[in-house]
Write an enzyme that holds these catalytic residues in place. Structure first.
Site, PDB file in Angstrom:
ATOM      1  N   GLU A 134       0.830  -1.203   0.000  1.00 59.30           N
ATOM      2  CA  GLU A 134       0.000   0.000   0.000  1.00 59.30           C
ATOM      3  C   GLU A 134       0.865   1.253   0.000  1.00 59.30           C
ATOM      4  O   GLU A 134       0.799   2.058   0.916  1.00 59.30           O
ATOM      5  CB  GLU A 134      -0.950  -0.002   1.187  1.00 59.30           C
ATOM      6  CG  GLU A 134      -1.945  -1.136   1.094  1.00 59.30           C
ATOM      7  CD  GLU A 134      -3.137  -0.970   2.011  1.00 59.30           C
ATOM      8  OE1 GLU A 134      -2.930  -0.480   3.119  1.00 59.30           O
ATOM      9  OE2 GLU A 134      -4.253  -1.317   1.598  1.00 59.30           O
ATOM     10  N   GLU A 194      -5.542  -7.608  -1.893  1.00 59.91           N
ATOM     11  CA  GLU A 194      -6.165  -7.858  -0.588  1.00 59.91           C
ATOM     12  C   GLU A 194      -7.632  -7.536  -0.731  1.00 59.91           C
ATOM     13  O   GLU A 194      -7.999  -6.377  -0.935  1.00 59.91           O
ATOM     14  CB  GLU A 194      -5.565  -6.959   0.500  1.00 59.91           C
ATOM     15  CG  GLU A 194      -4.165  -7.337   0.922  1.00 59.91           C
ATOM     16  CD  GLU A 194      -3.599  -6.385   1.982  1.00 59.91           C
ATOM     17  OE1 GLU A 194      -4.373  -5.771   2.743  1.00 59.91           O
ATOM     18  OE2 GLU A 194      -2.368  -6.251   2.020  1.00 59.91           O
TER      19      GLU A 194
HETATM   20  C1  IPT Z   1      -4.348  -3.330   4.780  1.00 54.18           C
HETATM   21  C2  IPT Z   1      -2.901  -3.750   4.891  1.00 54.18           C
HETATM   22  O1  IPT Z   1      -2.280  -3.794   3.649  1.00 54.18           O
HETATM   23  C3  IPT Z   1      -2.749  -5.069   5.578  1.00 54.18           C
HETATM   24  O2  IPT Z   1      -1.420  -5.262   5.913  1.00 54.18           O
HETATM   25  C4  IPT Z   1      -3.606  -5.138   6.819  1.00 54.18           C
HETATM   26  O3  IPT Z   1      -3.128  -4.212   7.722  1.00 54.18           O
HETATM   27  C5  IPT Z   1      -5.022  -4.842   6.431  1.00 54.18           C
HETATM   28  O4  IPT Z   1      -5.116  -3.587   5.878  1.00 54.18           O
HETATM   29  C6  IPT Z   1      -5.983  -4.815   7.580  1.00 54.18           C
HETATM   30  O5  IPT Z   1      -5.979  -6.004   8.257  1.00 54.18           O
HETATM   31  S1  IPT Z   1      -4.504  -1.576   4.783  1.00 54.18           S
HETATM   32  C7  IPT Z   1      -6.160  -1.164   4.361  1.00 54.18           C
HETATM   33  C8  IPT Z   1      -7.133  -1.462   5.396  1.00 54.18           C
HETATM   34  C9  IPT Z   1      -6.185   0.306   4.092  1.00 54.18           C
END
Ligand code: IPT
Length: 992
Positions: A200, A290
């Site tokens: 990110e 993700e």
């Molecule tokens: C996203 C992250 O990339 C991941 O590492 C983890 O923190 C996840 O969120 C939440 O569990 S960040 C996203 C919510 C903006």
């Protein structure tokens, strides 16, 4: 190619020069980025076009689930999780690395047994999964420092930027981890197919997307040997980090408040294909690195079952199908198996469990949502037409026209650009927060003209919180489905018969039409069961109308060489598709892991929780079935299925009653007793901190400045009184939900017990007695450290937020400071327990001495149980041992459970065979049940259990209960589990 390459180089150089000279220009330049380097030049195994990835020239949908190897320190349990993903139809697993735990001491990489990533990668290969490696260097992941090492807090300058201090810091890590990835790439026989660089890289403290950093980091990974395509995971469709080969992004549509699991706050991703805007110049496969598959839960939160409910089967149906409507071709679910923040892996926002409400629980049992997902993975796996389809551009009025006037349904149509022009009509609710179902008709564009379905005299039903995929001109093997309003689970050819499984919810009425050439052998295979279907044949088109049966019964209809199996959702989702040659289909069972055919035997391996009837469709040659190696009575049925009944053996095992164990106790806060010698402690003599956040006092009382980054921290301030000091105040920081207690020469001053939100707290305490001129006083502060903050925004210093004392003072008079001393874990960055890793121990006396370790001699200790507890504020430490004897072939996950003693302020940690597997805060919660994996718990022999109890109130504290509980029982599992190394206690040199 040459032209593209030199263009790329030209733009890159230009861009870098501009970005360096005029940082602000870099942002403006965001829209003008060149495309990345063409990797087909270095390897040909993993390629891509605008539609999808190819592996060895074959298109495929990448259905991946996120797992963090380091959140499960038992190597032999990885295979279980990975096989469960495979059985759910995933073909890939995505992993974050954790720089901070492997290079805890700068320049020293320790890959001791439990931190070695190789066994995980080998297990992925064994399970038949590809791997998406996401090494960072920054990962976020709700882990301490977001994966950055604690020593990084002393490295000046902004991190996640091309600033030299930082790039020098990450280079050795990138070399080490890059080499590991390179060695395990598909190009060298390993499972890794994609590498995500950074995480990110989307929000910037200084407002500048640092292209130089992006480019440099990418080159550094390549120099380490990486040749497979690189990806990024932009936090939104912002067009960041487009130097990578395939642009990807992340989406968490329902956020992280699990407290009202029935409330959906935001909309399903609306057709994000269209959202690809001018900022996004990479036209590779639509990739979501993700996609929400659960949620993390914070201190005082709702608990993970609530997250599993919020992001449950309905969410999967509506939101994931929304993604398919966007023509996504690479999709990674975060998390598929969350694991545990054992040791001090957590960042302050989360607690010990990182269950995440995922399809696979922290204790590796399956949630209902696991089965729903299987319906989708299997469908995609047999639908190659999906891989080359793109969405129609449909206005709202056009959608309403197709839906024959129905306004509350949103429609996306994907059309395969090749051959048959297969189409996928995906319907979902416009007002998805509501609970109504909607009836509708829909006009489908088929190869035999446009048809409004159902033709029969009923309507289709879009149930509440559901989304359906209707098929048009879909080839299920040799069977041409002209349309189907029921969803397709899979199709498989077995001995020349093409089995097609359609499913829906009970009582739904559906219609499906097939191309047939002449009518042969048309019959119902249901002999004695109720059937609810009718058919008609017109011009070589067979139209079947059917209802989904209510009680889970299925219907089968045979025409030509096709057998249509009509299942309800429940039955379909519990049907396992096994890739034997020819394939086998097994209806029923908690988990079927694998199958193999040997002569007339079908060998099944799986897990069962109760007596189960399995219905099996396999090659005709199969006459006999074995389950987990045992042969079972196999009955053939007239319709070609085999029936098998298997009753697992789930013996009771003897569990110790924890509170009846022979507990020993010792005081773990000798630091407040008179004459305690702290000469071996670290003197907090720094007056300069590299940290940008400067303390208010001249002495630097930041634990990380002295090498302590986790667990409890103890401070001792030595003062000579001027006389008249009657109050002490301090500003202490430990991260959300932290607490601290203070003593003056051994007399309790007071505590901040902590709450859900406070990470930095100012206290003001009356001293027990005003100080007299010339008196020597020691102020002892015992503070909790909840982990280092994450650094989600690049080019900020959040992870450096100090843990310790910012400011303090006295009222009444000002004493003369002699010095401050501190300790955290013994050895700090040169930690002693290299097997259990750097974060496992904190600074409690018991931990420094190794009292939590097996075989420490506690024979001199007094008897005392945590149920009796302590009568005053302080820290007590308890030890006991017990045996377990769980036979091989069973998987009985266990947890140690507290019960809440309302109103009592205490903190307690659990150590099993030396591993810290629980951090309990009685007044905050929510976690009371702490899962301890087999392999940490010795299932066949002796276990050492230790409990710390930090009472934060005048009357002391005690546990109300403590139990070891079996969370679930299955026969099966992954066989022998090797215990993780649990070195016994030995006298620690220089322990204080
Ligand atoms: C996203 C992250 O990339 C991941 O590492 C983890 O923190 C996840 O969120 C939440 O569990 S960040 C996203 C919510 C903006």
């Amino acid at each position: 190619m040459l032209a593209t390459f030199s263009n790329t180089v030209f733009y890159t150089v230009l861009q870098l020069v501009l970005a360096v000279l005029f940082p602000a220009f870099a942002v403006a330049f965001g829209d003008q980025q060149p495309l990345g380097v063409d990797h087909t030049a270095t390897q040909k195994r993993v390629t891509w076009d605008e539609h999808s990835l190819f592996i060895d020239g074959k298109r495929l949908f990448i259905f991946s689930g996120e797992v963090h190897p380091w959140r499960n320190p038992v190597q032999s349990l990885h295979l279980d999780v990975l096989q469960k993903l495979k059985s759910a139809g995933f073909n890939a697993v995505s992993i974050y690395f954790h720089w901070g735990v492997v290079e805890y001491e700068r320049g020293v990489f320790r890959w001791n047994e439990i931190f070695d990533l190789q066994p995980f990668l080998d297990a992925a290969k064994e399970a038949g999964l590809y791997v998406i490696a996401r090494p960072g260097p920054y990962v976020n992941a709700e882990t301490t420092g977001g994966g950055f090492p604690g020593w990084g807090t002393r490295v000046e300058g902004l991190w996640r930027k091309s600033n030299r201090n930082y790039t020098e810091a990450y280079k050795p890590f990138v070399r080490e981890f890059g080499a590991l990835i390179a060695k395990n790439e598909i190009t060298r026989g390993g499972p890794i197919i994609l590498v995500q660089v950074e995480n990110e890289y989307s929000g910037f403290g200084d407002g500048i997307e640092d292209f130089q950093y992006e480019w440099q980091l990418l080159q550094d990974f390549k120099e380490a040997g990486i040749t497979v395509p690189t990806v990024c995971d932009d936090a939104w469709l912002g067009g960041h980090f487009q130097f990578v080969d395939i642009y990807g992004w992340n989406s968490y549509p329902l956020g992280f408040d699990c407290s009202h699991p029935e409330i959906w706050h935001s909309a399903p991703p609306d057709y994000f294909y269209n959202l690809y805007n001018s900022r996004i110049r990479k036209h590779g496969p639509k990739s979501i690195l993700e996609l929400q598959a659960g949620g993390f839960d914070g201190w005082g939160g709702a608990g993970y079952d609530a997250c599993g409910k919020l992001i449950g089967p309905e969410f999967e149906r509506v939101f994931y199908k929304g993604m398919y409507g966007s023509a996504v071709k690479i999709m990674n679910l975060y998390m598929a198996f969350g694991g545990t923040n054992w040791g001090q892996l957590a960042e302050p926002g989360v607690y010990t469990s990182y269950d995440y409400g995922s399809i696979i629980r922290e204790d590796r049992r399956l949630r209902d949502k696991y089965y729903e997902l299987k319906l989708q993975t299997q469908f995609l796996a047999v639908s190659p037409a999906y891989l080359t389809s793109t969405p129609w551009q449909l206005t709202e009025s056009k959608q309403i026209e197709i839906l024959k006037g129905t306004r509350n349904i949103v429609l996306t149509v994907l059309e395969d650009t090749l051959d048959l022009h297969t189409k996928f009509y995906i319907v979902r609710h416009k007002y998805f927060t509501k609970f109504d179902s909607i009836n509708y008709r829909i006009e489908l564009q088929t190869s035999i003209g446009s048809i409004t379905v159902p033709k029969a005299d009923h309507l289709l039903e879009l149930q509440a919180r559901d989304s359906n995929i209707l098929l048009v001109d879909y080839l299920a093997g040799k069977t041409h489905i002209i349309y189907s309003t029921a969803e397709l689970y899979t199709w498989k050819e077995i001995d020349g018969i093409n089995y097609i499984i359609l499913y829906g919810d009970p009582n739904e009425k559906h219609e499906a039409a097939f191309k047939i050439s002449g009518l042969k052998d048309f019959s119902s295979l249901n002999t004695d069961e109720e059937v609810e279907w009718t058919y008609q044949i017109d011009d070589a088109v067979l139209t079947i109308n059917f209802s989904i049966l209510e009680d889970g019964d299925s219907q089968s209809i045979k025409f030509g060489n096709t057998v249509l199996l009509i299942f309800c959702r429940e039955v379909a989702s519990k049907t396992w598709i096994l890739d034997t040659e020819p394939p086998a289909i097994v209806k029923g069972g908690y988990l079927i892991r694998s199958a193999s055919i040997e002569g007339s035997n079908l060998h099944l391996k799986g897990d069962l929780t109760q007596a189960t009837r399995l219905h099996i469709l396999a090659a005709k040659s199969v006459k006999q079935v074995t389950f987990n190696g045992k042969s079972v009575d196999t009955q053939p049925a007239t319709d070609g299925w085999l029936y098998v009944m298997y009753t697992p053996e789930l013996p009771d095992i003897e569990l110790p009653e924890l509170l009846k164990l022979n507990w020993k106790r010792a005081d773990s806060l000798p630091e407040i007793s008179e004459g305690y010698d702290d000469s071996k402690w670290v003197t907090a003599s720094n007056t300069y901190t590299p940290n940008r956040e400067k303390p208010a006092v001249k002495e630097v009382l930041y634990a990380s400045d002295y090498g302590f980054h986790s667990g409890n921290i103890l401070w001792r301030g030595h003062f000579t009184a001027s006389g008249g000091e009657d109050e002490f105040w301090a500003v202490v920081q430990g991260g959300q939900a932290f607490g601290y207690s203070i003593w003056d020469n051994g007399v309790y001053v007071g505590s901040w017990e902590g709450d859900v939100t406070t990470g930095r707290h100012r206290c003001n305490f009356k001293l027990p007695k005003p100080w007299k001129d010339g008196e020597e006083h020691i102020i002892t502060v015992l503070q909790d450290h909840m982990g280092l903050e994450e650094n989600w925004t690049a080019a900020t210093e959040h992870f450096k937020a100090p843990r310790g004392i910012f400011d303090y003072g006295f009222k009444g008079a000002k004493p003369k400071l002699v010095d401050w001393k501190l300790t955290g874990n013994l050895g700090g960055e040169k930690y002693l327990d290299v097997e259990r890793g750097p974060l496992n121990e904190g600074g409690l006396y018991a931990e420094r001495q190794g009292w939590h370790l097996p075989d420490f001699d506690d024979s001199e200790w007094e008897a005392g149980s945590p149920l009796d507890g302590v009568k005053k504020p302080g820290v007590a430490f308890y030890r006991a041992t017990f045996d377990l004897d769980v036979p091989l072939g069973l998987d009985y996950p266990m947890a140690i459970e507290y019960s809440n003693s309302t109103g009592s302020y205490y903190r307690s940690q659990i150590y099993v065979n030396g591993y810290q597997f629980g951090k309990y805060v009685n007044s905050i919660g929510p976690q009371k049940s702490f899962f301890i994996p087999q392999g940490i718990l010795n299932y066949n022999g002796k276990n050492t259990l230790a409990i710390s109890l930090w009472a934060m109130q005048n009357e002391g504290a005690h546990l109300k209960s403590l139990d070891l509980r079996i969370l679930g029982k299955v026969e099966g599992g992954v066989g022998h589990v090797k215990n993780s190394p649990a070195p016994a206690w030995s006298k620690r040199k220089n322990a204080y």
